[in-house]
Design a protein around this motif. Structure first.
Motif: not given
Length: 148
Positions: A1-27
């Motif tokens: 089963m494909t996981p559901a995509v979640e819209t991020l209307n507001t970013l918690s500090p933890a979410d923002r940090q995780r997005l930056i970690e993913i961005w930097e790792g992917a880059v």
């Protein structure tokens, strides 16, 4: 089963940090044409401006950790990044299908990132233009792609 995509209307500090970690790792995993100085130039822009200028959606693993995210602005995908440890598992495709289902029809991609170019071409995007520099004026050619 494909996981559901979640819209991020507001970013918690933890979410923002995780997005930056993913961005930097992917880059670091896919943009070998960037120097450390380039990465450090873009990192605060992504963290402090770019994330807030798009509609974000993400996928999370069973533990609730974000595994990848897509950012759109109208009909354009502005960013798509997947945790490099999880590449090849359909996260990027799921996020792109979500974006396209919500009207995304175009994307810009670094010409020097052949894996990403191939990914978008396999999804049916076609090149319609090319810019010799990126949006910051840096000498990283950009391919402009769209899907009708």
């Amino acid at each position: 089963m494909t996981p559901a995509v979640e819209t991020l209307n507001t970013l918690s500090p933890a979410d923002r940090q995780r997005l930056i970690e993913i961005w930097e790792g992917a880059v670091r995993a896919t943009h070998d044409f960037l120097t450390e100085d380039d990465i450090q130039f873009f990192k605060p822009l992504v963290r402090d401006a770019y994330l807030d200028s798009v509609q974000l959606a993400c996928l999370r693993d069973a533990a609730g950790s974000i595994t990848g995210f897509v950012g759109t602005d109208g009909e354009k995908v502005e960013m798509l990044f997947v945790d490099p440890a999880l590449r090849g598992q359909g996260i990027g495709r799921t996020l792109m299908e979500h974006a396209m289902a919500h009207g995304a029809r175009s994307v810009d991609v670094n010409e020097q990132n052949p894996q990403a170019v191939g990914f978008y071409l396999r999804l049916g995007f076609v090149q319609y233009d090319r810019s010799p520099v990126d949006g910051s004026g840096k000498p990283f050619p950009i391919l402009h792609l769209r899907k009708d």
